[in-house]
Design a protein around this motif. Structure first.
Motif, PDB file in Angstrom:
ATOM      1  N   UNK A  30      -7.258   8.693   6.794  1.00  0.00           N
ATOM      2  CA  UNK A  30      -5.945   9.111   7.268  1.00  0.00           C
ATOM      3  C   UNK A  30      -5.253   8.038   8.093  1.00  0.00           C
ATOM      4  N   UNK A  31      -5.888   6.898   8.335  1.00  0.00           N
ATOM      5  CA  UNK A  31      -5.277   5.856   9.142  1.00  0.00           C
ATOM      6  C   UNK A  31      -4.367   4.966   8.302  1.00  0.00           C
ATOM      7  N   UNK A  32      -3.460   4.302   8.994  1.00  0.00           N
ATOM      8  CA  UNK A  32      -2.459   3.503   8.286  1.00  0.00           C
ATOM      9  C   UNK A  32      -1.975   2.390   9.204  1.00  0.00           C
ATOM     10  N   UNK A  33      -1.715   1.223   8.623  1.00  0.00           N
ATOM     11  CA  UNK A  33      -1.132   0.129   9.389  1.00  0.00           C
ATOM     12  C   UNK A  33      -0.191  -0.651   8.489  1.00  0.00           C
ATOM     13  N   UNK A  34       0.808  -1.278   9.093  1.00  0.00           N
ATOM     14  CA  UNK A  34       1.789  -2.061   8.339  1.00  0.00           C
ATOM     15  C   UNK A  34       2.240  -3.224   9.196  1.00  0.00           C
ATOM     16  N   UNK A  35       2.625  -4.310   8.543  1.00  0.00           N
ATOM     17  CA  UNK A  35       3.032  -5.517   9.230  1.00  0.00           C
ATOM     18  C   UNK A  35       4.244  -6.110   8.528  1.00  0.00           C
ATOM     19  N   UNK A  36       5.215  -6.572   9.307  1.00  0.00           N
ATOM     20  CA  UNK A  36       6.353  -7.256   8.710  1.00  0.00           C
ATOM     21  C   UNK A  36       5.885  -8.557   8.060  1.00  0.00           C
ATOM     22  N   UNK A  37       6.443  -8.923   6.920  1.00  0.00           N
ATOM     23  CA  UNK A  37       6.039 -10.171   6.264  1.00  0.00           C
ATOM     24  C   UNK A  37       6.301 -11.374   7.166  1.00  0.00           C
ATOM     25  N   UNK A  74       0.791  -1.220   0.000  1.00  0.00           N
ATOM     26  CA  UNK A  74       0.000   0.000   0.000  1.00  0.00           C
ATOM     27  C   UNK A  74       0.829   1.278   0.000  1.00  0.00           C
ATOM     28  N   UNK A  75       2.071   1.201   0.454  1.00  0.00           N
ATOM     29  CA  UNK A  75       2.933   2.383   0.463  1.00  0.00           C
ATOM     30  C   UNK A  75       4.306   1.992  -0.050  1.00  0.00           C
ATOM     31  N   UNK A  76       5.126   3.002  -0.308  1.00  0.00           N
ATOM     32  CA  UNK A  76       6.522   2.774  -0.666  1.00  0.00           C
ATOM     33  C   UNK A  76       7.396   3.141   0.522  1.00  0.00           C
ATOM     34  N   UNK A  77       8.335   2.263   0.834  1.00  0.00           N
ATOM     35  CA  UNK A  77       9.297   2.562   1.898  1.00  0.00           C
ATOM     36  C   UNK A  77      10.399   3.419   1.293  1.00  0.00           C
ATOM     37  N   UNK A  78      10.539   4.644   1.788  1.00  0.00           N
ATOM     38  CA  UNK A  78      11.469   5.591   1.181  1.00  0.00           C
ATOM     39  C   UNK A  78      12.913   5.132   1.297  1.00  0.00           C
ATOM     40  N   UNK A 124       5.335  -7.296  18.036  1.00  0.00           N
ATOM     41  CA  UNK A 124       6.742  -7.166  17.642  1.00  0.00           C
ATOM     42  C   UNK A 124       6.913  -7.050  16.135  1.00  0.00           C
ATOM     43  N   UNK A 125       5.799  -7.026  15.376  1.00  0.00           N
ATOM     44  CA  UNK A 125       5.943  -7.098  13.928  1.00  0.00           C
ATOM     45  C   UNK A 125       5.107  -6.069  13.174  1.00  0.00           C
ATOM     46  N   UNK A 126       4.401  -5.190  13.862  1.00  0.00           N
ATOM     47  CA  UNK A 126       3.546  -4.253  13.145  1.00  0.00           C
ATOM     48  C   UNK A 126       3.458  -2.896  13.802  1.00  0.00           C
ATOM     49  N   UNK A 127       2.939  -1.934  13.058  1.00  0.00           N
ATOM     50  CA  UNK A 127       2.672  -0.606  13.594  1.00  0.00           C
ATOM     51  C   UNK A 127       1.340  -0.105  13.021  1.00  0.00           C
ATOM     52  N   UNK A 182      14.778 -15.802  10.052  1.00  0.00           N
ATOM     53  CA  UNK A 182      15.365 -15.423  11.330  1.00  0.00           C
ATOM     54  C   UNK A 182      14.388 -14.698  12.240  1.00  0.00           C
ATOM     55  N   UNK A 183      14.881 -14.302  13.376  1.00  0.00           N
ATOM     56  CA  UNK A 183      14.084 -13.643  14.406  1.00  0.00           C
ATOM     57  C   UNK A 183      14.166 -12.123  14.216  1.00  0.00           C
ATOM     58  N   UNK A 184      13.493 -11.612  13.181  1.00  0.00           N
ATOM     59  CA  UNK A 184      13.499 -10.176  12.896  1.00  0.00           C
ATOM     60  C   UNK A 184      12.243  -9.559  13.511  1.00  0.00           C
ATOM     61  N   UNK A 185      12.439  -8.556  14.351  1.00  0.00           N
ATOM     62  CA  UNK A 185      11.328  -7.940  15.073  1.00  0.00           C
ATOM     63  C   UNK A 185      11.416  -6.419  15.013  1.00  0.00           C
ATOM     64  N   UNK A 186      10.263  -5.803  15.223  1.00  0.00           N
ATOM     65  CA  UNK A 186      10.171  -4.348  15.288  1.00  0.00           C
ATOM     66  C   UNK A 186      10.432  -3.918  16.721  1.00  0.00           C
ATOM     67  N   UNK A 187      11.488  -3.138  16.920  1.00  0.00           N
ATOM     68  CA  UNK A 187      11.901  -2.778  18.268  1.00  0.00           C
ATOM     69  C   UNK A 187      11.433  -1.398  18.695  1.00  0.00           C
ATOM     70  N   UNK A 188      11.395  -0.454  17.770  1.00  0.00           N
ATOM     71  CA  UNK A 188      11.071   0.917  18.175  1.00  0.00           C
ATOM     72  C   UNK A 188      10.508   1.670  16.980  1.00  0.00           C
ATOM     73  N   UNK A 189       9.597   2.590  17.237  1.00  0.00           N
ATOM     74  CA  UNK A 189       9.056   3.466  16.202  1.00  0.00           C
ATOM     75  C   UNK A 189       9.099   4.903  16.718  1.00  0.00           C
TER      76      UNK A 189
END
Length: 302
Positions: free
Chosen positions: A264-271, A79-83, A167-170, A276-283
């Motif tokens: 105006x809302x938005x959500x994203x999730x790591x595939x 849905x979006x492009x990661x800059x 640990x995988x979404x925002x 490996x153990x890849x997680x979202x640590x901070x936003x």
């Protein structure tokens, strides 16, 4: 002394050739890795890969590489492009035997920095008239812009909060949304909201007719109830003294929650298929957009 000098010169030449060969090997490995990353992520351009390992050939022969960084611009993420995506890997262990039986590698420690640019979010989240910018509070985003409503140019304002979902979404959720028609009224959609006329406009309304239409005593200056919007739609004659076109009120009626906020809302999730153990640590929210920090360990790659 002459023999010693010749020996030193010869040694220097040998070391120079070794250093040149090591550097050539690094460049070759960087280009090869960049092409593989481009192919895996289906990128339009090759990313920048930098291998910070000296001596490189010696580390490869030993089966371990110290440090690698990757800079990937403009990743298509649905849905979006990661800059921008910046990643680093430490202690890379080569799996298999050199030179012909290499099966992959294990990245012992991985760190990533992902940027979602406000410009991309403005264009692609679904509300092209809305512009996002950092808010005053931690992890808050302010949304604002112009929106045509009933032949008038209204101003949309909102406050969004960014939070991590596991640990995988925002997710970015919008609150305090309001639509302002300068000089006429403010409309707050949703439960507990309603229409608030400006003082000059409210003074022109007939309070008796408004009470009769609403079935209860309501002052024009205090119309912050959702059903009052329906009352004005059902009784457009109430607006005649104010000069407000009834089409404006009908347009506001169509902007009820959650339609305005959802734009105006938005959500994203790591595939789910990330290795490996890849997680979202901070936003965090910066002046350029939303940044996410990723970490991982023992990431296996082919």
């Amino acid at each position: 002394m002459r023999i010693t000098a010749k020996t030193v010169v010869a040694l220097a030449v040998v070391l120079a050739f070794l250093a040149l060969g090591d550097r050539w090997a690094v460049l070759y490995a960087e280009n090869l890795a960049a092409r593989q990353v481009q192919k895996a992520l289906k990128l339009r351009a090759e990313p920048e890969v930098h291998i910070d390992s000296v001596p490189f050939i010696g580390q490869v022969l030993a089966g371990s590489i110290d440090h690698v960084t990757v800079d990937v611009p403009d990743v298509d993420a649905g849905p979006v492009s990661v800059a921008q995506v910046k990643g680093t890997a430490d202690d890379i262990r080569i799996v298999g035997s050199l030179p012909s039986s290499v099966k992959g590698a294990v990245l012992s420690r991985v760190r990533g920095d992902v940027l979602l640019d406000f410009k991309d979010l403005n264009r692609e989240v679904g509300a092209s008239q809305i512009h996002l910018r950092p808010g005053p509070g931690k992890n808050t985003v302010l949304a604002g812009g112009d929106l045509p409503v009933g032949g008038k140019q209204a101003q949309v304002r909102g406050r969004a909060h960014l939070q991590r979902t596991g640990d995988r979404g925002l997710r970015m959720t919008v609150r305090d949304t309001r639509v302002v028609v300068p000089g006429l009224l403010t409309y707050v959609p949703g439960k507990g909201g309603g229409v608030q006329l400006t003082a000059p406009v409210a003074d022109k309304m007939d309070e008796g007719e408004l009470q009769q239409a609403a079935g209860k005593h309501v002052r024009p200056q205090q119309m912050m109830k959702g059903r009052m919007l329906d009352t004005l739609v059902d009784h457009p004659s109430l607006l005649a003294p104010t000069g407000i076109d009834p089409s404006l009120i009908r347009g506001l009626q169509k902007l009820r929650e959650p339609k305005v906020a959802q734009q105006m809302e938005f959500s994203a999730q790591l595939p789910d298929n990330l290795p490996g153990d890849i997680r979202l640590r901070d936003i965090s929210v910066t002046k350029n957009g939303i940044r996410a920090q990723l970490t991982g360990k023992d990431v296996r790659v082919g």
